[in-house]
Design a protein around this motif. Sequence first.
Motif, PDB file in Angstrom:
ATOM      1  N   GLY A 206       0.839  -1.184   0.000  1.00 53.77           N
ATOM      2  CA  GLY A 206       0.000   0.000   0.000  1.00 53.77           C
ATOM      3  C   GLY A 206       0.874   1.233   0.000  1.00 53.77           C
ATOM      4  O   GLY A 206       1.718   1.417   0.888  1.00 53.77           O
ATOM      5  N   HIS A 207       0.728   2.070  -1.002  1.00 59.37           N
ATOM      6  CA  HIS A 207       1.567   3.256  -1.144  1.00 59.37           C
ATOM      7  C   HIS A 207       0.855   4.459  -0.532  1.00 59.37           C
ATOM      8  O   HIS A 207      -0.214   4.863  -0.985  1.00 59.37           O
ATOM      9  N   ASP A 208       1.456   5.024   0.483  1.00 62.89           N
ATOM     10  CA  ASP A 208       0.899   6.157   1.219  1.00 62.89           C
ATOM     11  C   ASP A 208       1.060   7.437   0.396  1.00 62.89           C
ATOM     12  O   ASP A 208       2.173   7.847   0.076  1.00 62.89           O
ATOM     13  N   ARG A 209      -0.063   8.068   0.044  1.00 60.01           N
ATOM     14  CA  ARG A 209      -0.005   9.310  -0.745  1.00 60.01           C
ATOM     15  C   ARG A 209      -0.635  10.480   0.015  1.00 60.01           C
ATOM     16  O   ARG A 209      -1.036  11.481  -0.598  1.00 60.01           O
ATOM     17  N   ARG A 210      -0.660  10.410   1.341  1.00 58.54           N
ATOM     18  CA  ARG A 210      -1.225  11.508   2.121  1.00 58.54           C
ATOM     19  C   ARG A 210      -0.349  12.754   2.038  1.00 58.54           C
ATOM     20  O   ARG A 210      -0.847  13.854   1.784  1.00 58.54           O
ATOM     21  N   ASP A 211       0.942  12.600   2.238  1.00 57.50           N
ATOM     22  CA  ASP A 211       1.828  13.766   2.142  1.00 57.50           C
ATOM     23  C   ASP A 211       1.874  14.299   0.711  1.00 57.50           C
ATOM     24  O   ASP A 211       1.948  15.513   0.488  1.00 57.50           O
TER      25      ASP A 211
END
Length: 665
Positions: A206-211
């Motif tokens: 799962g690739h975190d794209r929040r930032d």
Amino acid sequence: MTVPDPFATPAPFTTPDPQAVAASHIMDFARHAGMEGCDYAALHRWSVTDLEGFWGAVWEYFDIDADTPYERVLAEEIMPGARWFPGATLNYAHHALRNAADDAVAIIALDETGSCYEVTARHLRAQVASVAATLRELGVGKGDRVVGYLPNTPHAIVAFLAAASLGAVWSVCGQDYAPKAAADRFAQLEPTVLIAADGYLFNGTGHDRRDATLELAGALPTLKATLLVNHVGLPWPSRAHPSPVVPWEDAATRTEQLTCTPVPFDHPLWVVFSSGTTGLPKGIVHGHGGVLLEHLKTLGLHSDLGPGDRLLWYTTTHWMMWNLVASTLLTGATTCTYDGSPAPLTQPDTLWKLAERHRVTVFGTSPQYLLGMAKFGIDPSAYDLSSIRVVGCTGSALPASAYPWVRDHVGDRVLLASISGGTDVVSGFAGSAPNTPVWAGELSAPHLGVALAAYDAEGFPVVDQVGELVVTRPMPSMPLYFWNDPEGTRYRDAYFSSCPGVWRHGDWITVTGHGSVIVHGRSDSTLNRNGVRLGSADIHDVVERLPEITEALVIGAEQPDGGYWMPLFVVLAAGETLDEALREKIRDAIRTGASPRHVPDEILAVPGVPHTRTGKKLEVPVKRLLQGAPVEQVVNPAVVDAPDLLEHYARLGAEHRSSLPDPAH
């Protein structure tokens, strides 16, 4: 010049099944249009010689529901600037949401883990109505822009349809694009609302794209709000966002009445972006009516989609195939979204497994995927694929050697439809249909309504010779204009500078004596990895920021074996060595700063990059050198700043080609 695929032969690989032809939508359309008994070639001739008759018949056959009628089909036949269906007002979203019964499955959401959920037509209409009301309250109206930083999930389709229902303009970018690359596209549009997900799945991660979302929102000063989608289960940070935020759950769960705003036929529907080979990506604007008719023709007639069918086509949201995937709804068929790798490391045959489980009838992919399946010994016939009627393949030319593999491992009654088109018209130029023969290594025919030809260097049509792909009469889905191009200068330069009034697409093709089309590859420098296009400038910008690199050149070159070679050439700073540590640093920079889909196949140190005398990198000439074209046919050395470099790249290309397997075996 590249020559036709050596596997290609005048003998058809398959011929249409008479029963399937008789039951197809394209033959029903022919009967409706008074062309009963015509074969495909005759139907195509009519479609490009009588544009008003053909497109008027498409309008009637698919029962276009206009709020006001059109005055005539084609008021001005000029390119660019053709005026289609003047006077008509309609809405794309209305047509996408009108056909399916309430309890019918409109969307099946899939991912690489095998999990799924279904969205019924009733639920889809309710979500679209809710999000549209939310957007309206946030100040979105006709002509305003709504942008998505989203993976290929139902959220993207709902957001698009909600924006379209208001007459707003949509644009979307996949989250594997770095924030800067996304901002290079979206900032041009001055959007009112951004819709973004917390992350996406790819290859078991799962690739975190929040930032990344925060960074992107900060680069879009016109935002009034950001809608936050919880997709992979990551909590959004509590720190302040650059704009007010609305949780997707709040935006999409209101009880609202769906209304679709009537707009003129040529009102902007979406902006899709060119790859940005030089400078900022170009925003290509398509209209509600042109997309509606073109996609109904392509999906309803060529792909034979209708109620009860299911389409699964691997794509990302920033590839034009996503737009076609969304348009499946126009036909009343079910569309499948998919988040993840097309071939996850733990189970590379995942898509075939999903096709069996969900009884997919149209399965879409790329040549690299099919070639990879064959190369690694994956056998889709381990699954029950009897529901698959069509295997669509696009992104690059499908070599003839892949056709027997599909027949033997997917099904001998499957129509293998190799398709060539483009983001520019968000559709296909050539492909197959239920009533066309299929020749291995060739596209069966130009699509209906596409006046396609191959032009030689003097601008004359040629048959059985390599030429430039041109379209000589207008199509409804040709761009309305480029964004921020008020005089139309960039638009005309992009397609009409070589031959005024004739669309030049930038592909090398052969139109054969039996009416098929062979595509030899791009005549420009766009990177086209597995059908996902990216401009070389995006790669150069990232790599050339590294202190160890003084200059970079990335090339995507179609190969004789049907593969796609994407080397990166780097000029090292003084005292640097291209060891494995530096190679990995470069790969990581491209993954995080540009696109993980475009990590090069090889990284090679070179003494220099050739330029024109005015400083432009010679990308297209180098590509042709790598493909085997002689230096004297590629570029005049007198215009090159370092002509001795040309032979160096020619040698590298020869060395690579010598390492490929003999295509005759």
